[in-house]
Structure formats: structure tokens, C-alpha cells
Design a protein around this motif. Structure first.
Motif, PDB file in Angstrom:
ATOM      1  N   MET A  21       1.104  -0.794   0.352  1.00 26.35           N
ATOM      2  CA  MET A  21      -0.264  -0.339   0.602  1.00 26.35           C
ATOM      3  C   MET A  21       1.163   0.857  -0.267  1.00 26.35           C
ATOM      4  SD  MET A  21      -3.290  -1.111   0.190  1.00 26.35           S
ATOM      5  CE  MET A  21      -4.285  -2.377  -0.069  1.00 26.35           C
ATOM      6  N   PHE A  22       0.072   2.607  -0.615  1.00 26.16           N
ATOM      7  CA  PHE A  22       1.030   3.477  -0.914  1.00 26.16           C
ATOM      8  C   PHE A  22       0.468   4.706  -0.429  1.00 26.16           C
ATOM      9  CE2 PHE A  22       4.498   1.453  -3.134  1.00 26.16           C
ATOM     10  CZ  PHE A  22       5.587   2.541  -3.712  1.00 26.16           C
ATOM     11  N   GLY A  23      -1.191   4.031   0.121  1.00 19.45           N
ATOM     12  CA  GLY A  23      -1.835   5.229   0.322  1.00 19.45           C
ATOM     13  C   GLY A  23      -2.485   5.331   0.959  1.00 19.45           C
ATOM     14  N   SER A  24      -3.542   6.121   1.292  1.00 19.87           N
ATOM     15  CA  SER A  24      -5.346   5.398   1.947  1.00 19.87           C
ATOM     16  C   SER A  24      -6.379   5.895   1.280  1.00 19.87           C
ATOM     17  CB  SER A  24      -5.868   6.031   3.448  1.00 19.87           C
ATOM     18  OG  SER A  24      -5.680   7.995   2.881  1.00 19.87           O
ATOM     19  N   ILE A  25      -7.580   5.428   1.498  1.00 19.67           N
ATOM     20  CA  ILE A  25      -8.782   5.740   0.375  1.00 19.67           C
ATOM     21  C   ILE A  25      -9.110   6.986   1.464  1.00 19.67           C
ATOM     22  CG2 ILE A  25     -10.692   5.165   0.279  1.00 19.67           C
ATOM     23  CD1 ILE A  25      -8.786   2.956  -0.802  1.00 19.67           C
ATOM     24  N   GLU A  26      -8.523   7.061   2.415  1.00 13.95           N
ATOM     25  CA  GLU A  26      -9.726   8.721   2.089  1.00 13.95           C
ATOM     26  C   GLU A  26      -8.840   9.905   1.446  1.00 13.95           C
ATOM     27  OE1 GLU A  26      -8.680   6.151   4.684  1.00 13.95           O
ATOM     28  OE2 GLU A  26     -10.623   6.073   6.017  1.00 13.95           O
ATOM     29  N   LYS A  27      -7.172   9.517   1.177  1.00 14.32           N
ATOM     30  CA  LYS A  27      -6.803  10.474   1.115  1.00 14.32           C
ATOM     31  C   LYS A  27      -7.561  10.502  -0.596  1.00 14.32           C
ATOM     32  CE  LYS A  27      -3.540  12.841  -0.789  1.00 14.32           C
ATOM     33  NZ  LYS A  27      -3.791  14.848  -0.251  1.00 14.32           N
ATOM     34  N   ALA A  28      -7.452   9.549  -1.401  1.00 18.09           N
ATOM     35  CA  ALA A  28      -8.224   9.443  -3.158  1.00 18.09           C
ATOM     36  C   ALA A  28      -8.897  10.306  -2.951  1.00 18.09           C
ATOM     37  CB  ALA A  28      -8.611   7.910  -3.005  1.00 18.09           C
ATOM     38  N   TYR A  29      -9.878  10.057  -1.969  1.00 21.43           N
ATOM     39  CA  TYR A  29     -11.148  10.422  -2.118  1.00 21.43           C
ATOM     40  C   TYR A  29     -10.883  11.766  -2.011  1.00 21.43           C
ATOM     41  CZ  TYR A  29     -16.057  11.995   0.577  1.00 21.43           C
ATOM     42  OH  TYR A  29     -17.054  13.030   0.583  1.00 21.43           O
ATOM     43  N   ASP A  30     -10.662  12.262  -0.532  1.00 24.39           N
ATOM     44  CA  ASP A  30     -10.525  13.833  -0.554  1.00 24.39           C
ATOM     45  C   ASP A  30      -9.205  14.518  -1.699  1.00 24.39           C
ATOM     46  OD1 ASP A  30     -11.175  13.549   1.855  1.00 24.39           O
ATOM     47  OD2 ASP A  30      -8.731  13.128   2.563  1.00 24.39           O
ATOM     48  N   MET A  31      -8.644  13.962  -2.803  1.00 21.88           N
ATOM     49  CA  MET A  31      -8.415  13.814  -4.514  1.00 21.88           C
ATOM     50  C   MET A  31      -9.259  14.386  -5.105  1.00 21.88           C
ATOM     51  SD  MET A  31      -5.738  12.199  -6.166  1.00 21.88           S
ATOM     52  CE  MET A  31      -4.317  11.363  -4.578  1.00 21.88           C
ATOM     53  N   GLY A  32     -10.785  13.997  -5.065  1.00 18.41           N
ATOM     54  CA  GLY A  32     -11.548  13.818  -5.593  1.00 18.41           C
ATOM     55  C   GLY A  32     -11.426  12.427  -6.570  1.00 18.41           C
ATOM     56  N   ALA A  33     -10.948  11.804  -6.373  1.00 18.99           N
ATOM     57  CA  ALA A  33     -11.564  10.571  -7.249  1.00 18.99           C
ATOM     58  C   ALA A  33     -12.091   9.798  -7.428  1.00 18.99           C
ATOM     59  CB  ALA A  33     -10.181   9.415  -6.448  1.00 18.99           C
ATOM     60  N   ALA A  34     -12.302   9.420  -8.519  1.00 16.64           N
ATOM     61  CA  ALA A  34     -13.813   8.139  -9.189  1.00 16.64           C
ATOM     62  C   ALA A  34     -14.001   7.531  -8.594  1.00 16.64           C
ATOM     63  CB  ALA A  34     -14.195   8.572 -10.724  1.00 16.64           C
ATOM     64  N   ALA A  35     -12.271   6.486  -9.046  1.00 15.27           N
ATOM     65  CA  ALA A  35     -12.138   5.377  -9.009  1.00 15.27           C
ATOM     66  C   ALA A  35     -10.728   5.352  -7.347  1.00 15.27           C
ATOM     67  CB  ALA A  35     -12.211   4.092  -9.658  1.00 15.27           C
ATOM     68  N   VAL A  36     -11.072   3.657  -7.330  1.00 16.03           N
ATOM     69  CA  VAL A  36      -9.555   3.523  -7.122  1.00 16.03           C
ATOM     70  C   VAL A  36      -9.148   2.220  -8.005  1.00 16.03           C
ATOM     71  CG1 VAL A  36     -10.023   4.909  -4.807  1.00 16.03           C
ATOM     72  CG2 VAL A  36     -10.405   1.963  -5.166  1.00 16.03           C
ATOM     73  N   GLY A  37      -8.083   2.198  -7.705  1.00 20.36           N
ATOM     74  CA  GLY A  37      -7.245   0.067  -8.285  1.00 20.36           C
ATOM     75  C   GLY A  37      -5.418   0.186  -7.709  1.00 20.36           C
ATOM     76  N   ALA A  38      -6.734  -1.130  -7.652  1.00 20.80           N
ATOM     77  CA  ALA A  38      -5.426  -1.761  -7.386  1.00 20.80           C
ATOM     78  C   ALA A  38      -4.920  -3.538  -7.944  1.00 20.80           C
ATOM     79  CB  ALA A  38      -5.583  -2.477  -5.762  1.00 20.80           C
ATOM     80  N   THR A  39      -3.406  -3.620  -7.429  1.00 23.31           N
ATOM     81  CA  THR A  39      -3.347  -5.138  -8.039  1.00 23.31           C
ATOM     82  C   THR A  39      -2.672  -6.050  -7.264  1.00 23.31           C
ATOM     83  OG1 THR A  39      -1.585  -3.995  -9.533  1.00 23.31           O
ATOM     84  CG2 THR A  39      -1.022  -6.028  -9.320  1.00 23.31           C
ATOM     85  N   ILE A  40      -3.215  -7.499  -7.476  1.00 25.87           N
ATOM     86  CA  ILE A  40      -3.229  -8.700  -6.408  1.00 25.87           C
ATOM     87  C   ILE A  40      -2.088 -10.076  -7.213  1.00 25.87           C
ATOM     88  CG2 ILE A  40      -4.130 -10.733  -5.462  1.00 25.87           C
ATOM     89  CD1 ILE A  40      -6.546  -9.076  -4.113  1.00 25.87           C
ATOM     90  N   TYR A  41      -1.401  -9.695  -6.512  1.00 24.33           N
ATOM     91  CA  TYR A  41      -0.187 -10.750  -7.260  1.00 24.33           C
ATOM     92  C   TYR A  41      -0.858 -12.287  -7.064  1.00 24.33           C
ATOM     93  CZ  TYR A  41       3.165  -7.703  -9.114  1.00 24.33           C
ATOM     94  OH  TYR A  41       3.750  -6.623  -9.657  1.00 24.33           O
ATOM     95  N   PHE A  42      -2.695 -12.901  -7.793  1.00 22.24           N
ATOM     96  CA  PHE A  42      -2.826 -14.610  -7.721  1.00 22.24           C
ATOM     97  C   PHE A  42      -2.046 -15.479  -7.639  1.00 22.24           C
ATOM     98  CE2 PHE A  42      -6.635 -11.518  -8.323  1.00 22.24           C
ATOM     99  CZ  PHE A  42      -7.466 -11.680  -7.068  1.00 22.24           C
ATOM    100  N   GLY A  43      -1.580 -15.986  -6.823  1.00 23.41           N
ATOM    101  CA  GLY A  43      -0.604 -17.737  -6.987  1.00 23.41           C
ATOM    102  C   GLY A  43       0.424 -17.134  -6.018  1.00 23.41           C
ATOM    103  N   SER A  44       0.341 -15.839  -6.126  1.00 24.86           N
ATOM    104  CA  SER A  44       1.993 -15.569  -5.447  1.00 24.86           C
ATOM    105  C   SER A  44       2.508 -15.793  -3.792  1.00 24.86           C
ATOM    106  CB  SER A  44       2.471 -14.250  -4.769  1.00 24.86           C
ATOM    107  OG  SER A  44       1.772 -13.158  -4.106  1.00 24.86           O
TER     108      SER A  44
END
Length: 358
Positions: free
Chosen positions: A153-176
């Protein structure tokens, strides 16, 4: 001026007839939830997503050249962390400046721009109201020595919200080895994002050295990536990002000899897929609840045939029942005018009504 079908055929070359005339006889198109101008009302409205999430999903779908079609073209530039800034921007140093990244997305007619907290935060007051922001909340960084492959993680959901983001994205390395922790982290983050009214996009990548068997790489096999998509929508990703399948039979290869891995049914290979790229991608769509969660395929690395490859990927995604493309390096690792042209070529595939669902 939008590309005519004849120009798209020319770019597809010898693959034109196979890709444009193919009829999918595995999972019929009638079973799918296909992107359309009423997609939010037809699909997401019936889910547990709140009004503000629906509003942001509609905002993304209404923006850019594809606005109102149900399809999306997204510019992702998080490679400064994922692949190192020098390796990513040496071809075009202008993109060290976050403003040029956002300008490329706007001038290229994209539905949204996806990047890091730092990139989007640096110009948020100027641009957050001009194009939907998709803030990437976790990354794999390559400065740790020796390189380790993990999403942190590089930051919080609250920070994205405060920035005015319409969406958040993330990656999962499935199988790792780290996937269990990543699933828990991202599931909690997506729950918070929905609570605050933001949409969620998951990069559903597979990663494990064991997925290379006898010289064949199954990281982009339809069966393994399909299951990764299915895990992604289980934690309520609204849209899943996946690499276009390059082969199939990952589970079969990993269950050869005395080894045992996962669960499979032979009908995955005999009835639900063929070796045709549209049928393989259709299986990815099916694993996203038959299209209730949109499938966007990645554009891949930049190379010598970028325009043709981008158009080919768009045709496969659209005809399979996907929601669009998220293409970065092919666009930003070239002069801005060429990057805009490439993004427009991708969008033209989705705007062309002669290219239909297989």
C-alpha cells in the motif's frame, strides 16, 4: 476522423478475417451482460453499490470519446513505480511531469486517467474536475535489493477520496506467496472505497514461477487468468483488468505427473473455450459474472507494431464481450501527438458499430 472498418482490417492484416468474422460457439453472447449506454441501469443498479458509486461509474462511462457507449479507454501511468521511472520515461522524459500524463489522457479522449497518489495529487486541483481520476493504491517497487515482487500500500482510501477520485485501483498477484495478505488488504480497501462512493478496479494478475512449465509460460493462460478474475469480482471489483490470454491449459500443465494444483473440469477446455483468442477472452468475461463486472484488457509493452497490436487487442476485447482497454506504455512512450493517435485508434474500434459481439 474515426477509422473506417476497412482501415481496421488493414491494421489487422492476415488476422482480419479470423477476428472480424469469428462466431463464438462456446459461451453464447446472449448469456452476457454486454456494455451499452444503459449499462449502469441494467447491471450495477441491481447490485449493493450505493448511489455515489453509481454516480462515479456513470461519470467514467460518460467521459471522453467513448462517453455514452458503455465502453472505456483508460490511460494508466503507474510504471514509474512498477517498472522504475527511468526505464519508463527515458523514451519520453516529458512524462516525468504529471501534468503531461493527465493532458495526454484528456487530449486522447480517455474515460479516465489511472496513476499514483503522487502523480494525481500533484495536479489534482487543476484536473480532478476535468477528467475522472483512478488512483492506484498499491504497487510493486523495484528498488529493494534483491528485487522482490509484492504489492504494498502507498496511501489510504481517504486520501484518494479527498483528492476527488472517481475510482481506486489495486493489483493482486494471485498465486503468489503474498496473495493471501493482498486479498485481505484490497478487500478492506475496496469496501471502504465503496462506502465513500468510489468505484473499484482490480488488476487481476497471476504471478508464480511455478506457472512456467517445461518452457511454456501460463501466466496469461485463459484458465488461470479467468480464475484470477473470478477472485477479483468476489471482493467486489466493479471492473477487472487482465492481460489478453495468450494460451490455455495452465491448470492442466500444473497437474501433470505427480503434482496436484487447484481444481479443474475438462469442459473448461473442451466446451467453454477453443484456441481462438476471442473464445479465450470470452472465458475471462464469463468469470467476471458473465460481464456484470466489466473486463478491460491491458495494452502491453511498447514495440514496433503498437498501432496494429492495440487495434487487434481492442477487437478481441470488444468481440469477446469486454468493456474496453487500459493502455499506457504504447501511448506515453512516444510523442504526445502519436500517443493521442494510438488512443484514438483503440477508441475507434469501440465506436465502430460494424464490429459486433462474436
Amino acid at each position: 476522423m474515426a477509422l473506417e472498418k476497412s482501415s481496421i482490417e488493414e491494421l489487422l492484416g492476415n488476422d482480419a478475417d479470423s477476428l472480424l468474422s469469428h462466431v463464438c460457439e462456446t459461451i453464447p453472447k446472449e448469456k452476457l451482460h454486454i456494455p451499452s449506454s444503459t449499462y449502469v441501469d441494467d447491471v450495477w443498479y441491481h447490485s449493493d453499490r450505493g448511489n455515489r458509486v453509481l454516480q462515479n461509474l456513470q461519470r467514467i462511462l460518460n467521459h471522453g470519446r467513448l462517453g455514452g457507449t458503455g465502453y472505456v479507454s483508460i490511460l494508466p501511468v503507474d510504471q514509474g513505480i512498477e517498472h522504475s521511472a527511468g526505464a519508463s520515461f527515458a523514451k519520453n522524459p516529458a512524462y516525468f511531469d504529471p501534468e503531461n500524463i493527465v493532458e495526454l489522457a484528456i487530449e486522447g479522449g480517455c474515460n479516465a486517467v489511472a496513476s499514483t497518489f503522487g502523480v494525481l495529487g500533484a495536479v489534482s486541483r487543476k484536473y480532478a474536475h476535468k477528467i475522472p481520476f483512478l488512483v492506484k493504491i498499491n504497487h510493486n517497487e523495484l528498488l529493494t535489493y534483491p528485487n522482490s515482487y509484492d504489492q504494498i500500500m502507498f496511501g489510504s482510501i481517504e486520501k484518494a477520496y479527498d483528492m476527488g477520485a472517481a475510482a481506486v485501483g489495486a493489483t493482486i498477484y494471485f498465486g503468489s506467496e503474498e496473495s493471501s495478505r493482498q486479498i485481505v488488504e484490497v478487500a478492506k480497501a475496496f469496501e471502504k472505497a465503496h462506502e465513500l462512493g468510489m468505484a473499484t478496479v482490480l488488476w487481476c494478475y497471476t504471478r508464480n514461477s511455478a506457472f512456467k512449465v517445461d518452457g511454456t509460460d501460463y501466466h496469461a493462460s485463459a484458465d488461470l487468468t479467468g480464475q484470477a478474475n473470478h477472485l477479483g469480482v468476489t471482493i467486489e471489483a466493479d471492473i477487472v483488468k487482465q492481460k489478453l490470454p495468450t494460451n490455455n491449459g495452465g491448470y492442466l500443465a500444473l497437474n501433470s505427473g505427480d503434482s496436484s494444483y487447484g481444481k479443474l473440469d475438462q469442459r473448461i477446455y473442451d466446451e467453454l473455450t477453443t484456441d481462438h483468442p476471442i473464445d479465450l477472452t470470452r472465458y475471462q468475461v464469463a468469470n467476471g459474472y458473465m460481464g456484470r463486472a466489466g473486463l478491460i484488457n491491458s495494452g502491453g509493452a511498447s514495440g514496433k507494431d503498437d498501432f496494429a497490436q492495440a487495434v487487434k487487442t481492442a477487437v478481441v476485447n470488444k468481440r469477446a464481450g469486454g468493456m474496453g482497454l487500459i493502455s499506457g506504455r504504447k501511448a506515453f512512450q512516444r510523442p504526445m501527438e502519436e500517443g493521442i493517435k494510438l488512443l484514438n485508434y483503440i477508441q475507434d474500434v469501440y465506436l465502430n458499430e460494424e464490429i459486433t459481439i462474436a
